[in-house]
Design a protein around this motif. Structure first.
Motif, PDB file in Angstrom:
ATOM      1  N   LEU A   1       0.835  -1.195   0.000  1.00  0.00           N
ATOM      2  CA  LEU A   1       0.000   0.000   0.000  1.00  0.00           C
ATOM      3  C   LEU A   1       0.877   1.255   0.000  1.00  0.00           C
TER       4      LEU A   1
ATOM      5  N   VAL B   1       0.537   5.768  -0.180  1.00  0.00           N
ATOM      6  CA  VAL B   1      -0.347   6.917  -0.192  1.00  0.00           C
ATOM      7  C   VAL B   1       0.160   7.889  -1.252  1.00  0.00           C
TER       8      VAL B   1
ATOM      9  N   LEU C   1      -5.278   6.484  -1.292  1.00  0.00           N
ATOM     10  CA  LEU C   1      -4.654   5.188  -1.064  1.00  0.00           C
ATOM     11  C   LEU C   1      -4.405   4.466  -2.386  1.00  0.00           C
TER      12      LEU C   1
ATOM     13  N   TRP D   1      -2.944   0.711  -4.065  1.00  0.00           N
ATOM     14  CA  TRP D   1      -2.537  -0.689  -3.784  1.00  0.00           C
ATOM     15  C   TRP D   1      -1.869  -1.262  -5.005  1.00  0.00           C
TER      16      TRP D   1
ATOM     17  N   PRO E   1      -8.797   2.093  -5.634  1.00  0.00           N
ATOM     18  CA  PRO E   1      -9.419   2.121  -4.301  1.00  0.00           C
ATOM     19  C   PRO E   1     -10.920   1.839  -4.356  1.00  0.00           C
TER      20      PRO E   1
ATOM     21  N   LEU F   1      -7.142   0.472   7.918  1.00  0.00           N
ATOM     22  CA  LEU F   1      -6.603   1.204   6.760  1.00  0.00           C
ATOM     23  C   LEU F   1      -6.567   2.710   7.045  1.00  0.00           C
TER      24      LEU F   1
ATOM     25  N   VAL G   1      -3.451   5.226   6.889  1.00  0.00           N
ATOM     26  CA  VAL G   1      -3.375   6.379   5.982  1.00  0.00           C
ATOM     27  C   VAL G   1      -3.172   7.667   6.790  1.00  0.00           C
TER      28      VAL G   1
END
Ligand code: C2E
Ligand code: CA
Ligand code: CA
Length: 803
Positions: free
Chosen positions: A538, A540, A560, A562, A572, A588, A592
């Protein structure tokens, strides 16, 4: 059981009667036998007396005749002169007169001088009789002569001293005994016994040939006199032995006897009648017992059957027994009980199977009916469909207006549904604001029509105390057998379809297999997301927010990302809703938040004051600990609260407005900025938002995209104005070209965010972007809220003048 009771009654009654009869029979027959014996005894006694009197009469007659003879002058003359002829004729005449069987004249030296039977000259057989007569003036006895018994009387011929003896006798033969028998109705036998051979000999008897048997059985005297019966059973004879003479070696007896059997025979008729009566009464009693037993057991059987019916849960048939006895009373109370149980069961079923609020079937009953319907459908090859319906804004109504209003809405929904559907369709409330409908035997077009009708019916506001309430519905549809061959699968798939309808805001959706793979993917996502966080997949990214007045970057939105090792980039939108669903979003969000605050602090250290916006989902707002968590994070990195902005979607606080409001207020108290995200897609009015402690409004990018459309442009413009009038900063997202940017600036929008300026990028790239982009020259610091509010008006007027 009943059969046993019946047999018991019958056996008891019959056995009792049989015992009584057997006892009665035994008593009667023993009484008979005793009676018979006593009667025989009496008869024997009478017989004996009759016999004695007969002998006495004979003796008297013999003695008298002998005396008359002895007194006969002619005889005495004849004896003196030894006139044999005269003697003989006198003897014969006298003897004949009394029909004597023996008439003798015996000399003083015991010789027979004359004999009516012409056997003179012999010695007289019974000298002792003469001796007795000499002593007593006369004697009599029973004696045996030539094997025949005679009753003899002996008297002297006196002149005046004895000159001879006269003996007169009757023979005792079969004639005599049969006369005696006629008089006494007894068997009579004469027997004598010689000491010589110790044998009884029959002299005369009414017994005929069987007399020898008597002779054989009779014991010797004196015990013979004591014998009362001989023989046994059928030929038992009761007897009386009369001893006449017993001297020396010989004895003469008469035996009177009577057969017990013949005496009893008289009673036997009585006994037979008694036995016949016994048999008849036993048969009657069996019949009676059966009748009584049946009259008792038949109603009991009926009651038992009725009880068994009740036991099997069949309460429909009452017990049909109109009797006035105890059984009737029992039947009556059984009927009462049946009604009571039926009523209670109905109530229990109602409670177990009905939703008490709407009186609709509940989940359990719906399940039952569905299972039944599936069985039917399997048999007949027909179809059925399951609809699951969820109200769209029920929680909001319930929470903001109270449970009373919520209940009213649910009842009204139930009413509307019932009005729309056929009698045969099942409508159930599964719980909360979830309803289910079972439609049997219909085609898919019809089901869709029903779904549309429901949607339409629920679009009409529900009124509560004159206030219209808006609740929509989302319906998921699953058809049997295509979408599931059993009830749980059908329900699950209808549920999935319902969520799809809700997500797509399409009103209704028919289940599709692709939804399922979607869900499968989601399921595998759950474990993968956890790994994603641990495995550092993950990231940001940050997207700049540009001040339209300053044309400079004023903040960033943290988004976010992935990077899935296999799937690659997962947007997301594909995993956040799922994380929200499973509750993993909490983790999560915390992650974040920490990343964003950390990054913010790093930038601050580099002299870059960038406000970071973090997206907070609905689920987070239900989390009471969120404010504490944020406070801790800010503390840890020493970041001022106003540098953090939280973006909340409308649906976020609509889930549970009261609770959300409290969380928002606590966040506001911390000094954190709050922003309404995706504004325009939900239902909340600005007046509602005005009550929330927010500072920012983000117009959804779907509006920005369509700003070339005049209406949309007007909406955007008025939204901006309205936001300003509420003292809110207005942000436009999804700005993809310069025209949009200009228009927004023209409309007085405060900030813009979009691909035109920059896509979301990693922090390092953003720092690079800052150096080269025209918007990148950052202010040395972002203004604090107080400063901003005074500045906004200046900027707005400025920008307006600019265009
Ligand atoms: P959002 O909060 O509305 O975020 C803005 C979305 O608009 C982002 O999509 C962004 O990439 C996209 N966007 C920005 N400018 C443009 C543009 O000019 N054109 C177009 N077409 N799109 C633009 P993204 O990153 O895919 O995120 C989608 C949604 O996922 C977000 O919508 C947000 O609701 C959610 N999300 C993203 N990150 C997080 C997070 O950390 N926490 C939570 N709770 N939600 C997140
Ligand atoms: Ca956002
Ligand atoms: Ca948004």
């Amino acid at each position: 059981m009943i059969r046993r009771l019946r047999t018991r009654i019958i056996v008891f009654v019959v056995a009792l009667l049989a015992v009584v009869q057997v006892v009665a029979y035994a008593v009667v027959s023993s009484a008979n036998s005793i009676n018979a014996r006593e009667k025989i005894d009496a008869e024997l006694a009478v017989g004996e007396r009759v016999f004695a009197r007969l002998l006495e009469q004979n003796r008297e007659r013999l003695t008298q005749t002998a005396r008359v003879m002895a007194a006969d002058y002619a005889l005495r003359e004849a004896i003196a002169s030894d006139d044999q002829d005269t003697i003989a004729s006198v003897l014969t005449n006298h003897g004949r007169r009394i029909r004597a069987d023996m008439t003798l004249l015996v000399s003083l030296d015991h010789r027979v001088i004359a004999d009516a039977g012409d056997r003179r000259g012999r010695a007289f057989e019974f000298p002792q009789l003469i001796e007795r007569a000499a002593d007593e003036g006369g004697a009599s006895s029973i004696e045996i002569v030539n094997g025949r018994a005679y009753q003899l009387a002996v008297v002297p011929v006196l002149a005046p001293s004895p000159m001879a003896w006269i003996a007169v006798g009757y023979v005792i033969d079969d004639k005599v005994v049969s006369e005696l028998q006629q008089l006494t109705s007894l068997q009579v036998s004469f027997l004598d016994r010689h000491e010589r051979d110790a044998q009884w000999r029959v002299l005369a008897s009414t017994l005929g040939t069987s007399a020898t048997a008597l002779a054989a059985e009779l014991p010797a005297l004196p015990s013979a006199a004591l014998v009362h019966s001989i023989g046994s059973d059928d030929d038992e004879q009761q007897l009386r032995v009369i001893t006449f003479e017993e001297h020396g070696d010989r004895a003469v007896v008469a035996v009177l006897q009577r057969s017990v059997a013949t005496a009893v025979a008289a009673f036997n008729q009585l006994q037979r009648t008694l036995a016949a009566l016994g048999v008849i009464s036993t048969l009657l009693s069996i019949g009676g017992a059966v009748a009584i037993a049946l009259s008792i057991t038949r109603p009991i059987t009926q009651l038992t059957k009725a009880a068994a019916r009740i036991q099997d849960g069949d309460y429909s048939k009452p017990v049909q027994l109109s009797r006035s006895d105890e059984i009737g009373a029992l039947a009556h109370s059984l009927n009462h009980m049946r009604e009571g149980i039926a009523e209670r069961e109905k109530e229990i079923l109602r409670l177990a199977y009905r939703d008490t609020l709407t009186s609709l079937p509940n989940r359990a009953l719906f399940h039952d009916r569905l299972e039944h319907a599936i069985e039917n459908a399997n048999r007949t090859g027909r179809t059925l469909s399951v609809l699951i319906m969820d109200l769209d804004r029920f929680k909001y109504v319930n929470d903001s207006l109270g449970h009373g209003v919520g209940d009213h809405v649910l009842r009204e929904v139930a009413l509307r549904l019932s009005g729309l559907l056929r009698q045969a369709d099942t409508i159930a409330r599964l719980g909360g604001d979830e309803f289910a409908i079972l439609l049997e035997n219909v085609d898919e077009r019809y089901v869709t029509k029903v779904a549309l009708k429901i949607q339409h019916a629920l679009e009409q506001p529900i009124r509560y105390e004159d206030q219209p309430l808006d609740v929509g519905s989302s319906i998921g549809i699953a058809h049997f057998p295509e979408h599931g061959e059993n009830s749980s699968k059908l329900l699950r798939n209808a549920d999935i379809a319902m969520y799809v309808a809700k997500r797509n805001k399409s009103g209704h959706a028919v289940y599709d297999a692709s939804y399922d793979t979607h869900q499968q993917q989601h399921l595998s996502l759950l474990s993968e997301i956890r790994q994603a966080l641990e495995g550092k997949q993950l990231r940001v990214y940050y997207q700049p927010k540009i001040g339209l007045g300053s044309s400079m970057i004023e903040g960033v939105e943290a988004l976010l990302r992935w990077e899935h090792p296999r799937r690659g980039f997962v947007p997301p939108g594909d995993f956040i809703p799922f994380a929200e669903h499973t509750g993993y979003i909490k983790t999560l969000t915390r992650w974040v938040l920490e990343q964003a605050i950390q990054q913010c602090e790093q930038w601050r250290a580099q002299g870059l004051s960038l406000r970071v916006s973090v997206n907070i989902s609905a689920r987070d707002l239900l989390n009471r600990e969120l404010p504490d968590l944020i406070e801790k994070l800010l503390d840890r990195y020493g970041t001022p609260a106003w540098l953090l902005c939280l973006e909340i979607t409308e649906s976020g606080f609509m889930e549970d407005p009261a609770h959300s409001q409290r969380v928002l207020e606590r966040l506001h108290d911390l000094g954190v900025q709050l922003s309404i995200d995706d504004y325009g897609t939900g239902y909340s009015s600005l007046s509602y938002i005005a009550r929330l402690p927010v500072q920012e409004l983000k117009i959804d990018r779907s509006f920005i995209k369509q700003m070339n459309d005049a209406t949309t442009a007007t909406i955007v413009r008025s939204t901006i104005d309205l936001g300003h009038s509420l003292g809110l900063k207005v942000v436009a997202e999804g700005v993809e070209d310069e025209v949009d940017l200009r228009t927004l600036r023209l409309f007085g929008c405060d900030q813009a965010q979009g691909y035109f300026m920059s896509r979301p990028i990693p922090a390092k790239e953003l720092e690079e972007w800052l150096r080269h982009s025209p918007w990148g020259t950052t202010p040395k610091r972002v203004m604090s809220p107080e400063e901003t509010s005074s500045k906004i008006t200046v900027l707005r007027t400025g920008s307006l003048r600019k265009i």
